[in-house]
Design an enzyme around this catalytic site. Structure first.
Site, short mmCIF file in Angstrom:
data_model
loop_
_atom_site.label_atom_id
_atom_site.label_comp_id
_atom_site.label_asym_id
_atom_site.label_seq_id
_atom_site.Cartn_x
_atom_site.Cartn_y
_atom_site.Cartn_z
CE LYS A 87 -25.53 11.35 -9.78
NZ LYS A 87 -26.70 10.95 -9.43
NE ARG A 113 -47.84 10.02 -3.76
CZ ARG A 113 -47.03 11.56 -4.00
NH1 ARG A 113 -46.77 12.03 -2.80
NH2 ARG A 113 -46.65 12.04 -5.11
CB THR A 147 -31.44 7.38 -12.10
OG1 THR A 147 -30.59 7.44 -11.19
CG2 THR A 147 -32.85 7.29 -11.87
N GLY A 148 -29.56 7.16 -14.93
CA GLY A 148 -28.78 7.66 -15.78
C GLY A 148 -27.24 7.62 -15.00
CB THR A 149 -25.29 10.06 -13.55
OG1 THR A 149 -25.63 11.32 -14.61
CG2 THR A 149 -24.09 10.51 -13.29
CB THR A 150 -26.90 6.48 -10.00
OG1 THR A 150 -27.30 7.77 -9.46
CG2 THR A 150 -26.71 5.34 -8.92
CG ASP A 209 -27.03 15.88 -0.15
OD1 ASP A 209 -27.19 16.01 1.01
OD2 ASP A 209 -26.53 16.62 -1.05
CG HIS A 248 -35.51 15.90 -9.68
ND1 HIS A 248 -34.37 16.51 -9.44
CD2 HIS A 248 -35.28 14.64 -9.15
CE1 HIS A 248 -33.39 15.28 -8.85
NE2 HIS A 248 -34.05 14.45 -8.80
CG ASP A 303 -39.90 14.43 -11.03
OD1 ASP A 303 -41.13 14.75 -11.14
OD2 ASP A 303 -39.24 14.71 -11.68
CG ASP A 315 -36.35 10.41 -10.23
OD1 ASP A 315 -35.39 9.58 -9.94
OD2 ASP A 315 -36.23 11.61 -9.67
CG HIS A 349 -30.50 13.20 -4.11
ND1 HIS A 349 -31.16 13.44 -2.91
CD2 HIS A 349 -31.47 13.29 -5.22
CE1 HIS A 349 -32.25 13.35 -3.58
NE2 HIS A 349 -32.66 13.31 -4.59
CB SER A 408 -30.56 11.81 -15.92
OG SER A 408 -30.49 12.95 -15.08
N GLY A 409 -32.51 11.06 -13.56
CA GLY A 409 -33.64 11.22 -12.65
C GLY A 409 -34.37 12.34 -13.30
#
Length: 141
Positions: free
Chosen positions: A16, A101, A38-41, A85, A92, A95, A65, A12, A59-60
């Site tokens: 990051k 899960r 995911t994108g930014t991470t 966080d 989201h 997601d 995700d 989150h 991106s998530g």
């Protein structure tokens, strides 16, 4: 030759920096894995640790995700490190819950914080010494 183990890294926004610090601390160990993020991470990790093999998803909130969730369902991931966080709103959230899960249903190691990720990264299970390759049976109750 053995197949490389795979990990997904998600964080989150407020986590990051912590994920990047984790990747830098464990760069030599993470180099043994094919990483998905995911994108930014993923971009932040690549910038901080250019030696790592990181494949970036969307991106998530834009579908990253779900892309990682599909990889879990297809048995293409050996572990999920998702630094959550708990004090920030998550638009989201549905997601996020679906991804967690899937990790539970398919019984892959999942870390929601740095302490757990440290333990999992050192574990024999993630190193491939005792993984389960059976697809779980899902009952309708």
């Amino acid at each position: 030759m053995t197949e490389r183990r795979t990990l997904a890294l998600i964080a989150h926004d407020a986590k990051k920096d912590e994920m990047v610090a984790f990747a830098k601390q464990h760069e030599s160990k993470l180099a043994d894995y094919k990483l998905f993020a995911t994108g930014t991470t993923g971009g932040r990790i690549q910038d901080a640790c250019p030696s790592l093999d990181v494949e970036r998803m969307k991106s998530g909130p834009l579908g990253g995700d779900q892309q990682i969730g599909a990889m879990i369902a297809e048995r293409a991931l050996d572990g999920l490190f998702f630094f959550v966080d708990p004090l920030s709103p998550m638009p989201h959230d549905v997601d996020v819950k679906a991804l967690m899960r899937l990790a539970l249903v398919y019984d892959i190691p999942m870390a929601l914080n740095r302490s757990t990720a440290d333990i999992i990264l050192r574990s024999a299970r993630l190193a491939g010494l005792s993984t389960s390759s059976q697809t779980p049976e899902i009952s309708s109750q």
